[in-house]
Design an enzyme around this catalytic site. Structure first.
Site, short mmCIF file in Angstrom:
data_model
loop_
_atom_site.label_atom_id
_atom_site.label_comp_id
_atom_site.label_asym_id
_atom_site.label_seq_id
_atom_site.Cartn_x
_atom_site.Cartn_y
_atom_site.Cartn_z
N GLU B 30 0.80 -1.24 0.00
CA GLU B 30 0.00 0.00 0.00
C GLU B 30 0.83 1.28 0.00
O GLU B 30 0.29 2.34 -0.27
CB GLU B 30 -0.98 0.01 1.18
CG GLU B 30 -0.31 0.23 2.50
CD GLU B 30 -1.26 0.87 3.54
OE1 GLU B 30 -2.44 1.00 3.28
OE2 GLU B 30 -0.75 1.23 4.60
N ASN B 31 2.13 1.18 0.33
CA ASN B 31 2.98 2.38 0.32
C ASN B 31 4.12 2.27 -0.68
O ASN B 31 5.11 3.00 -0.59
CB ASN B 31 3.55 2.65 1.71
CG ASN B 31 2.49 2.73 2.79
OD1 ASN B 31 2.43 1.89 3.67
ND2 ASN B 31 1.64 3.72 2.69
N ASN B 58 -5.40 0.78 3.84
CA ASN B 58 -6.13 2.04 3.71
C ASN B 58 -5.63 2.93 2.57
O ASN B 58 -6.34 3.82 2.12
CB ASN B 58 -6.11 2.82 5.03
CG ASN B 58 -4.73 2.91 5.64
OD1 ASN B 58 -4.02 1.90 5.80
ND2 ASN B 58 -4.31 4.10 5.98
N HIS B 59 -4.42 2.70 2.09
CA HIS B 59 -3.90 3.50 0.97
C HIS B 59 -4.16 2.85 -0.39
O HIS B 59 -3.58 3.28 -1.39
CB HIS B 59 -2.40 3.75 1.16
CG HIS B 59 -2.09 4.66 2.30
ND1 HIS B 59 -2.44 5.99 2.31
CD2 HIS B 59 -1.50 4.43 3.50
CE1 HIS B 59 -2.06 6.55 3.45
NE2 HIS B 59 -1.49 5.63 4.20
N HIS B 142 -4.58 -5.75 8.34
CA HIS B 142 -4.05 -4.40 8.26
C HIS B 142 -4.80 -3.52 9.26
O HIS B 142 -5.91 -3.07 8.98
CB HIS B 142 -4.23 -3.90 6.82
CG HIS B 142 -3.45 -2.66 6.52
ND1 HIS B 142 -2.11 -2.70 6.23
CD2 HIS B 142 -3.79 -1.36 6.48
CE1 HIS B 142 -1.67 -1.48 6.01
NE2 HIS B 142 -2.68 -0.64 6.16
N HIS B 167 0.45 -2.26 8.96
CA HIS B 167 -0.10 -0.89 9.03
C HIS B 167 0.66 0.04 9.97
O HIS B 167 0.75 1.23 9.69
CB HIS B 167 -1.58 -0.85 9.40
CG HIS B 167 -2.14 0.54 9.53
ND1 HIS B 167 -2.24 1.40 8.47
CD2 HIS B 167 -2.61 1.23 10.60
CE1 HIS B 167 -2.77 2.55 8.89
NE2 HIS B 167 -2.99 2.47 10.18
N HIS B 169 3.80 0.05 10.62
CA HIS B 169 5.14 0.24 10.06
C HIS B 169 6.24 -0.01 11.10
O HIS B 169 7.41 0.30 10.81
CB HIS B 169 5.30 1.65 9.46
CG HIS B 169 4.47 1.86 8.22
ND1 HIS B 169 4.85 2.72 7.22
CD2 HIS B 169 3.31 1.30 7.80
CE1 HIS B 169 3.94 2.71 6.26
NE2 HIS B 169 2.99 1.86 6.59
FE LIG Z 1 1.15 1.53 5.43
FE LIG Z 2 -2.00 1.38 6.33
#
Ligand SMILES: [Fe+2]
Ligand SMILES: [Fe+2]
Ligand SMILES: [Fe+2]
Ligand SMILES: [Fe+2]
Ligand SMILES: [Fe+2]
Ligand SMILES: [Fe+2]
Ligand SMILES: [Fe+2]
Ligand SMILES: [Fe+2]
Lengths: 250, 250, 250, 250
Positions: B30-31, B58-59, B142, B167, B169
């Site tokens: 997601e990142n 969420n991303h 997540h 999530h 990190h």
């Molecule tokens: Fe993330």
């Molecule tokens: Fe996230």
């Protein structure tokens, strides 16, 4: 956390202190009493077992007796960024067994937590206030969001001996000496019941999430886990030399 | 996360796959693209570098092209508890290099996150749906709150091969085989810039917390860290035999 | 809010000022520019249309030019409980058309909002600072939770002329003179597009809630509503004599 | 809310029912018992005073006895978007005094509230289920955020008779017949203690905000306010003809 947590401390702390030749012990005590707050009597037991200073967090006032007790007991800190006028203190200077001065600062995050004063500015003010009194400065940053915790680590790098996070009850694996000499870990974890959801009986938490109905949380009565970090310091310049995690399961 | 994260994967994944004889690689993406979402091109590079399946969070929709791409690319999952009608899929069955069937489920938490369908009931429905198709079932949960993540671990213990959180990190140190045979870790951490606040340039995050003014976040351009877990499984009954964390700093 | 809001002000404010013989106009301008922030040019237009002072809120920095503009324009306030060092001011003393001194204070809530300094203590400090300078004191409390807003009303009753809430964009019906003489309303509402979800195109907001996918919000282009309150004051002792809501639909 | 709220109902409801010739009374009862939940006995008193149906909200389970009582009492609804298996019902069809069928739906928002199922999809399903049974459909949307509440109004416009918000305890002034014939108001407000912070003793709430220490909230014992809306309907096509607020202070 709760009885299993106290048992874990009573069973292990004396041995670890001796074996690792530990000079000073700081413990977050906000869940010492049945998962909610701390009492005078429980604090007394744990001081006897080898804790030197308690830091607290969002559960600090759960046991009413603390509101008056905290003003008499300088070894019991609450987050420094509560409003002016709050009972108790958010930092203090102590003496270690070997005779060094050591400052302990307790501060709370704000993201997903209470509406408190800025933790970054609060620590700045405290550092100003204790300037020249000791180089050994330990910060318990009681916070939820990893971003806020990691940011605090970098913000204080080189200005304190260690920034250790608490509150999530899950130990992180990112312990490290930051470039300017401060020890850092996002969360030290929890000393408490092993087979649990951050200390609480597993089935109660699962039921609550699934039904969205209220459940009275009880501390799980299982074996225990002992979570901690051991930090080696240079008492002359206040920097950290080593940070090591302890994650014992009974 | 971002360019340092992609470099970390390109530098390390091939070697680790070979050395540890890894049969299947699941990565949260997601990142991957500059800290926000993933693109078709970046996914292509990382598949080539050894990723088998991407999960998201969420991303997921940060890069617009994903909205159409995700329906064509079955190796790119989004949280299964988005509402019915959401593009893409929240789980799928794949084949590992050695020829085993493996189900991958991506699901999101709700505490301090988006208003999604119940993650616990969603996983129940998926397990019902894939019943009999494979014993190897991996769940990327997540989520933010440790309580929700640990609860999911216990909820699925014995029903899936592994529940791995993402999530926050920050890698946690609580990896473990739960009593009924599922591997569990609260958060695998982040593969991305090393000296950063969960991937973002340190000074930008600190400034934002202190000033409360908006800052455009940029991926930190430092050395990298490579975070992962390696899980050994019993392909016959689907249980996990071992879970080991990887936390490499460049 | 947005173009319909500006049209509503241009169409109505001059007339209302004259008809009701209004001495001073305070407007929350945080959504004046396309729903996000305010610009120098838009502020100029609205000053010309009869606004005397702008208060702001969580959208204060949306337009970058404000960061430098706000230090030059004393008629543009931002919440006073931003950290020390924030550009601009959170209160100021102005002169009304009829020559009375009037203090305007802008302050933000914290519940479900940003992590700011305590709004209650912030207003206390400001009242201390302006003591003796004027009896006419207007507070725009930009906040989400009704509990925080109503509490502020009671907290300031008898110490200020009026506490008017903003931020929810929905006018409340609880306007009242509190027992010690302060006018109070939980929310003044919004001057902006009429058939909208608090100013935004209805279908975009509904889609976002149902799909949980990102939507770029646009100001609805419908007829407008004009929301305001008119407060009669006793300039000698600073108390409020009457508070009346205006809720016009075009 | 609490005793003052019950007194307000006992003093006024009978008179208003008669004077305005009201055919059916729906009341949110989640704070009827000392501010927290409702009891069987209090429900009985208020049915006798003229309430036909209670809706509830996030405080539905505060009094334990409700968990078993709610399955026997069809006039007591809880939000329909609790998970499947939750005690009680989220909607029901009743008969008005004049013999018309009327559906009452109770549903909760999610923003800044509990993690529940999607309220929009939940209402869609209920409308499908009751299709053809009655044209008179009243929705109590118990929610915090104005955006979510206004969006629900527009979402249901033309499909139900009325969408009335509850939960903030502050009446809004935006009552209106939407273009396709549904009555709408963001919040009906509270029937309860007049000089209070949304029902609670003013000084307790202020102290809590300022000290950030826990306070046991008590229902304020002051005069009362009576908040309600009266809606005229066309029983043939189910549309609303008129919506009028009542805001009485004792
Ligand atoms: Fe993330
Ligand atoms: Fe996230
Ligand atoms: Fe804790
Ligand atoms: Fe805590
Ligand atoms: Fe606004
Ligand atoms: Fe706002
Ligand atoms: Fe309520
Ligand atoms: Fe409520």
């Amino acid at each position: 956390m709760g009885r299993p947590g106290r048992k874990a401390v009573l069973d292990n702390l004396g041995f670890i202190r001796k074996e690792q030749n530990i000079d000073f012990v700081i413990a977050n005590g906000e869940n010492a009493a049945g998962g909610h707050g701390i009492t005078k009597e429980i604090a007394r037991q744990l001081y006897a077992a080898g804790v030197d200073v308690f830091t607290m967090g969002n559960h600090v006032w759960n046991k009413k007796e603390i509101i008056t007790y905290i003003d008499k007991e300088k070894r019991l800190l609450r987050p420094a960024n509560y409003p002016p006028g709050t009972p108790g203190a958010g930092f203090n200077i102590f003496e270690t067994k070997s005779g060094h001065s050591i400052a302990v600062i307790n501060v709370s995050g704000r993201i997903y937590m209470q509406e408190l004063d800025c933790p970054f500015r609060t620590v700045d003010q405290i550092l100003e206030e204790i300037k020249g009194k000791t180089k050994l400065i330990f910060v318990d940053f009681h916070a939820e969001a990893t971003s806020e915790k990691v940011a605090m680590g970098w913000y204080l790098d080189g200005r304190v001996t260690a920034v250790c996070g608490t509150h999530t009850h899950v130990q992180t694996a990112d312990e490290r000496i930051l470039p300017k000499g401060s020890a850092y870990i996002t969360d030290i974890g929890m000393t408490g019941p092993r087979d649990s959801v951050i200390g609480v009986s597993t089935h109660l938490v699962i039921e609550k999430f699934i039904t969205q109905m209220p459940r009275r949380f009880e501390v799980a009565e299982t074996g225990y886990q002992f979570n901690a970090v051991v930090i080696d310091v240079d008492p002359v310049n206040g920097s950290a030399l080593k940070i090591e995690r302890i994650f014992e399961l009974e």
